[in-house]
Enzyme design. Structure first.
Site, PDB file in Angstrom:
ATOM      1  N   SER A 135       1.719   6.348  -8.321  1.00 38.91           N
ATOM      2  CA  SER A 135       1.949   4.950  -8.659  1.00 38.91           C
ATOM      3  C   SER A 135       1.006   4.574  -9.797  1.00 38.91           C
ATOM      4  CB  SER A 135       1.678   4.097  -7.415  1.00 38.91           C
ATOM      5  OG  SER A 135       1.746   2.731  -7.727  1.00 38.91           O
ATOM      6  N   LYS A 161       5.965   6.271 -10.659  1.00 39.55           N
ATOM      7  CA  LYS A 161       6.317   4.873 -10.349  1.00 39.55           C
ATOM      8  C   LYS A 161       5.472   3.966 -11.225  1.00 39.55           C
ATOM      9  CE  LYS A 161       4.870   1.985  -6.445  1.00 39.55           C
ATOM     10  NZ  LYS A 161       4.829   1.903  -4.971  1.00 39.55           N
ATOM     11  N   LEU A 162       6.137   3.063 -11.917  1.00 40.90           N
ATOM     12  CA  LEU A 162       5.409   2.120 -12.783  1.00 40.90           C
ATOM     13  C   LEU A 162       5.379   0.747 -12.136  1.00 40.90           C
ATOM     14  CD1 LEU A 162       6.927   2.910 -16.306  1.00 40.90           C
ATOM     15  CD2 LEU A 162       4.888   3.909 -15.233  1.00 40.90           C
ATOM     16  N   LYS A 163       4.211   0.133 -12.148  1.00 37.45           N
ATOM     17  CA  LYS A 163       4.106  -1.258 -11.715  1.00 37.45           C
ATOM     18  C   LYS A 163       4.655  -2.127 -12.841  1.00 37.45           C
ATOM     19  CE  LYS A 163       1.987  -0.824  -7.735  1.00 37.45           C
ATOM     20  NZ  LYS A 163       2.568  -1.332  -6.477  1.00 37.45           N
ATOM     21  N   ASP A 189       7.990  -0.801  -9.471  1.00 40.11           N
ATOM     22  CA  ASP A 189       7.574  -1.634  -8.336  1.00 40.11           C
ATOM     23  C   ASP A 189       7.057  -2.970  -8.877  1.00 40.11           C
ATOM     24  OD1 ASP A 189       6.607  -2.754  -6.012  1.00 40.11           O
ATOM     25  OD2 ASP A 189       5.125  -1.176  -5.603  1.00 40.11           O
ATOM     26  N   ASN A 191       6.212  -5.695  -6.842  1.00 39.94           N
ATOM     27  CA  ASN A 191       5.339  -6.433  -5.905  1.00 39.94           C
ATOM     28  C   ASN A 191       5.619  -7.937  -5.913  1.00 39.94           C
ATOM     29  OD1 ASN A 191       3.137  -3.935  -6.691  1.00 39.94           O
ATOM     30  ND2 ASN A 191       3.430  -4.430  -4.536  1.00 39.94           N
ATOM     31  N   GLU A 214      11.564  -1.485  -6.670  1.00 40.62           N
ATOM     32  CA  GLU A 214      10.891  -1.824  -5.409  1.00 40.62           C
ATOM     33  C   GLU A 214      10.473  -3.297  -5.412  1.00 40.62           C
ATOM     34  OE1 GLU A 214       7.702   0.964  -4.786  1.00 40.62           O
ATOM     35  OE2 GLU A 214       6.808  -0.188  -3.154  1.00 40.62           O
ATOM     36  N   ASP A 239       9.660  -3.011   0.132  1.00 41.12           N
ATOM     37  CA  ASP A 239       8.328  -2.604   0.587  1.00 41.12           C
ATOM     38  C   ASP A 239       7.780  -3.751   1.448  1.00 41.12           C
ATOM     39  OD1 ASP A 239       5.579  -2.193   0.858  1.00 41.12           O
ATOM     40  OD2 ASP A 239       5.182  -1.796  -1.233  1.00 41.12           O
ATOM     41  N   LYS A 263       5.344   2.135   5.033  1.00 36.84           N
ATOM     42  CA  LYS A 263       3.875   2.177   5.057  1.00 36.84           C
ATOM     43  C   LYS A 263       3.441   1.878   6.491  1.00 36.84           C
ATOM     44  CE  LYS A 263       3.033   0.411   0.374  1.00 36.84           C
ATOM     45  NZ  LYS A 263       2.657  -0.795  -0.392  1.00 36.84           N
ATOM     46  N   GLY A 291       1.944   4.026  -0.203  1.00 36.19           N
ATOM     47  CA  GLY A 291       0.500   4.232  -0.114  1.00 36.19           C
ATOM     48  C   GLY A 291      -0.232   2.929  -0.350  1.00 36.19           C
TER      49      GLY A 291
HETATM   50  O1  OSB Z   1       3.126  -1.894  -3.590  1.00 39.33           O
HETATM   51  O2  OSB Z   1       3.099   0.163  -3.174  1.00 39.33           O
HETATM   52  C1  OSB Z   1       2.493  -0.875  -3.409  1.00 39.33           C
HETATM   53  C2  OSB Z   1      -1.245  -0.120  -3.711  1.00 39.33           C
HETATM   54  C3  OSB Z   1      -1.788  -1.211  -3.081  1.00 39.33           C
HETATM   55  C4  OSB Z   1      -0.955  -2.189  -2.608  1.00 39.33           C
HETATM   56  C5  OSB Z   1       0.439  -2.078  -2.761  1.00 39.33           C
HETATM   57  C6  OSB Z   1       0.987  -0.971  -3.390  1.00 39.33           C
HETATM   58  C7  OSB Z   1       0.121   0.006  -3.895  1.00 39.33           C
HETATM   59  C8  OSB Z   1       0.594   1.162  -4.636  1.00 39.33           C
HETATM   60  C9  OSB Z   1      -0.318   2.365  -4.682  1.00 39.33           C
HETATM   61  O3  OSB Z   1       1.617   1.197  -5.272  1.00 39.33           O
HETATM   62  C10 OSB Z   1       0.206   3.488  -3.895  1.00 39.33           C
HETATM   63  C11 OSB Z   1      -0.845   4.564  -3.706  1.00 39.33           C
HETATM   64  O4  OSB Z   1      -0.964   5.415  -4.589  1.00 39.33           O
HETATM   65  O5  OSB Z   1      -1.550   4.545  -2.682  1.00 39.33           O
HETATM   66 MG    MG Z   2       5.189  -1.462  -3.370  1.00 46.17          MG
END
Ligand code: OSB
Ligand code: MG
Length: 368
Positions: A135, A161-163, A189, A191, A214, A239, A263, A291
């Site tokens: 990520s 995976k790109l935020k 992702d 969020n 995501e 998620d 998760k 994660g």
């Molecule tokens: O949205 O998946 C998520 C980390 C912290 C909180 C939310 C997310 C994440 C990650 C990191 O995307 C995933 C990892 O490498 O642990």
């Molecule tokens: Mg996520």
């Protein structure tokens, strides 16, 4: 078994590089660890909550409080504690799933160590190694993003995976797609950074051939994800919204999610996570293991979970060195884009208690 004591540790873990998402930027993870002593042996659990309530309503100090004042007393009062009974034992406490999950992990670790069984075996793993993705946070510039992604490609990661967030979406995604080539596995992702008004805008991501998008919308807004899933070709994956097996089934049945990120911390533990895996598998919905920047303690258990048959997509189960210069356990090292599933009793890893002490942010809290 009987729980004799619970020690709460807050540990400061500097990240090898800042991790930025649409909800914030972290340079250090504050990790809450649970160390359980029972009449049959010890166990460790990692709480995935962040320092601030940015990803979910839970956060480190909230989890520590609810463990100390509400969950630990339930454990101490129980004559016989079994991981399989914890959902029922903790039922008087509404929500607080990350806090419950940390205790469940520690109970499972103690119970399985005592009986010589690995997490993987107990949960129903069918693989000895798991495919790993990575990520990638929001970057200060596209050039820096491309350099970071190239480093992960060179390391062997099997999926990127790109935020994303408004203002950081098609352009970085298009440039990374150009870097990776058309066949590489790429997903994004958000969020929860978008709203239903952004659906036309998000449909432009269809040109980038993504594996999935995501959680673009609010945790509680299943309905907008249904509308999005009908409007775009890219599969929608939830998620934050998936907090229980009931919500997972509802979101799948309504067409809000065609892939699920599991998760354990978010859903209250490894056993609820397996229940979601089973429900998804029965409906033909692929899952992958998310994660939360775990240390080796949580990572060991996540890798075991990711070895279950329904986990058919690479997870955010990256190697230790993607997060930390030094891990709290023996490091997880990528081999051909995969991590080996631990085979020893319990989590199968050894907690470096001297580091837990050394990096402790405050004196440990002993509960009895
Ligand atoms: O949205 O998946 C998520 C980390 C912290 C909180 C939310 C997310 C994440 C990650 C990191 O995307 C995933 C990892 O490498 O642990
Ligand atoms: Mg996520």
């Amino acid at each position: 078994m009987k729980v004799e004591s619970i020690t709460l540790h807050r540990v400061g873990m500097p990240l090898v590089r800042p991790f930025e998402t649409s909800f914030g930027r972290e340079t250090e993870r504050v990790v809450l660890l649970v160390h359980l002593v029972t009449d049959v042996g010890e166990g460790w659990g990692e709480c995935v909550a962040g320092k601030t309530p940015g990803y979910s309503s839970e956060y480190v100090e909230g989890c520590a409080h609810v463990i100390e004042h509400h969950l630990a007393p339930l454990l101490f009062r129980a004559p016989h504690v079994r991981a399989a009974d914890l959902e029922r034992l903790f039922a008087p406490v509404v929500g607080h799933r990350m806090a419950k999950a940390a205790l469940e992990a520690a109970v499972l670790d103690a119970e399985l160590r005592a009986s010589g069984i690995s997490f993987a075996h107990y949960l129903g793993a069918v693989r000895t190694e798991v495919d790993c993705g990575v990520s990638v946070g929001i970057s200060p510039s596209i050039d820096e993003l491309l350099t970071e992604v190239q480093g992960y490609v060179d390391a062997g990661y099997r999926r990127i995976k790109l935020k994303i967030k408004p203002g950081w979406d098609f352009e970085p995604v298009r440039r990374v797609r150009d870097l990776l080539g058309p066949d590489a596995a790429l997903q994004v992702d958000a969020n929860t950074a978008y709203t239903r008004e952004d659906i036309a805008h998000l449909s432009r991501l269809d040109d980038s051939g993504l594996l999935l998008i995501e959680q673009p919308f609010d945790e509680e807004d299943i309905a907008s994800h249904v509308v999005l899933a009908q409007a775009i070709e890219t599969p929608v994956c939830l998620d934050e919204s998936i907090v229980s097996v009931g919500v997972a089934i509802d979101a799948i049945d309504r067409g809000a999610t065609s892939i699920v990120n599991i998760k354990p911390g978010r859903v209250g533990g490894y056993l609820p996570a397996v229940a979601i895996h089973d429900a998804c598998r029965a409906r033909g919905i692929p899952v992958w293991c998310g994660g939360m920047l775990e240390t080796g303690i949580g990572r060991a258990m996540n890798v075991a979970l990711a070895a279950l048959p329904g986990f058919t997509l690479p997870g955010d189960t990256s190697a230790s060195d993607r997060y930390y210069a030094e891990d709290l356990t023996e490091p997880f090292v990528l081999d051909d884009g995969r991590l080996a599933v631990p085979t020893g009793p319990g989590s199968g890893v050894t907690v470096r208690t001297e580091l837990v002490r050394e990096w402790g942010l405050q004196p440990p809290v002993l509960l009895t």
